[in-house]
Design an enzyme around this catalytic site. Structure first.
Site, PDB file in Angstrom:
ATOM      1  N   SER A 120       0.850  -1.182   0.000  1.00 42.11           N
ATOM      2  CA  SER A 120       0.000   0.000   0.000  1.00 42.11           C
ATOM      3  C   SER A 120       0.887   1.233   0.000  1.00 42.11           C
ATOM      4  O   SER A 120       1.888   1.286   0.719  1.00 42.11           O
ATOM      5  CB  SER A 120      -0.897   0.004   1.242  1.00 42.11           C
ATOM      6  N   HIS A 129      -2.225   7.270  -4.979  1.00 42.90           N
ATOM      7  CA  HIS A 129      -2.410   6.170  -4.032  1.00 42.90           C
ATOM      8  C   HIS A 129      -2.529   4.880  -4.823  1.00 42.90           C
ATOM      9  O   HIS A 129      -3.069   4.858  -5.932  1.00 42.90           O
ATOM     10  CB  HIS A 129      -3.683   6.390  -3.213  1.00 42.90           C
TER      11      HIS A 129
END
Length: 303
Positions: A94, A108
């Protein structure tokens, strides 16, 4: 799916973390990631990498984790209640990157594998993830380029996948209490076991490997654009929306909190400087207003 399949995913994700960090360090040209390895008392661990105060990147994190638990948390069983009570293992990469220059967008991405297990039954597995872009000042060529790379990653697996996962991204990254999207989208998928394990894994690799291809050229183009206090303040104001989404809605954040995850790693996605200004409105006809009127509106960026 067997143990060697799980190990292959883990090996890939660790290499993905290395590759992304290397590409972002090259783009920054000054700062380097610091790494901290950690262990989780309930099982598993990970390695957190953070970059800060660079020439280009104000703050960013690229994390790997592989954790185990006796019971799947509520965030993982919300759409699959039949799996409640199963033990689990989850692994993923992540990342969130917050550039210093307001003309360079935040990005992201995350890519993960869940395995839910119950004695006497076959494991239930699925992949999830995606990537999305959050600009502060909009450039149509940047958004179209971002979405084209996303589409190119999906197309070998089906003509309709890009549109399906782009729509899902728009729906997921929507700040309901503000009635506005977080950014200009990308791809989002979850509960992915549409094909056999190897094909699903190949799809995830295709999307994950596209992240730096999509993002780094945009940052390279915008990182040296001149800006002043006005642009910086607007960037910090819009960053507040990013914080609100992550703390209220984001499944990954909720999963980490519900499983007793490492707080420093979970919250590394939050930007370092943020403004919340009461009832602020952009000046009509301004570049700030254009973000709302053009870029934060439902739109198919590519056909």
């Amino acid at each position: 799916m067997n143990h060697s399949d799980i190990q292959a995913v883990k090996d890939y994700l660790l290499q993905l973390q290395d590759n992304i960090c290397r590409a972002l360090e090259d783009e920054d040209g000054q700062a380097r990631f610091i790494e901290e390895s950690w262990q989780r008392e309930e099982g598993g661990g990970g390695r957190t990498r953070v970059i800060a105060d660079g020439a280009v990147i104000e703050k960013g994190g690229v994390n790997f984790s592989h954790v185990y638990g006796k019971t799947l948390p509520a965030s993982a069983t919300a759409v699959r209640p039949e799996l409640a009570g199963r033990s689990f293992q989850a692994m993923g990469v992540s990342l969130v990157i917050h550039p210093k220059n307001p003309y360079a967008p935040t990005s992201h991405a995350n890519f993960r594998l869940f395995v839910a297990e119950k004695e006497g039954e076959d494991p239930v597995w699925w992949f999830g993830g995606g990537l999305d872009l959050t600009p502060y000042y909009g450039f149509e060529e940047d958004v179209r380029s971002w979405h084209q790379v996303c589409k190119d990653a999906c197309d070998p697996f089906g003509d309709d996948l890009y549109r399906q996962y782009a729509n899902w991204c728009d729906e997921y990254f929507f700040i309901k209490h503000r009635n506005e999207p977080r950014g200009v989208g990308g791809l989002f998928f979850d509960d992915l076991n549409l094909w056999d394990f190897e094909t699903c894994f190949a799809f995830v690799r295709s999307v994950a490997d596209s992240y730096t291809k999509a993002y780094c050229p945009i940052v390279s183009k915008r990182k040296n654009t001149e800006y002043g206090e006005r642009e910086r303040k607007f960037q910090c104001y819009r960053r507040g929306r990013y914080v609100e989404f992550n703390l209220v809605y984001d499944r990954g954040t909720l999963f980490g909190l519900q499983t007793g995850g490492r707080i420093e790693s979970i919250l590394m996605s939050l930007p370092p400087i943020v403004h919340w200004d009461y009832n602020w409105q952009p000046e009509p006809g301004s570049p700030e207003a254009e973000l709302y009127e053009t870029f934060l509106q439902p739109k198919k960026w590519i056909l």
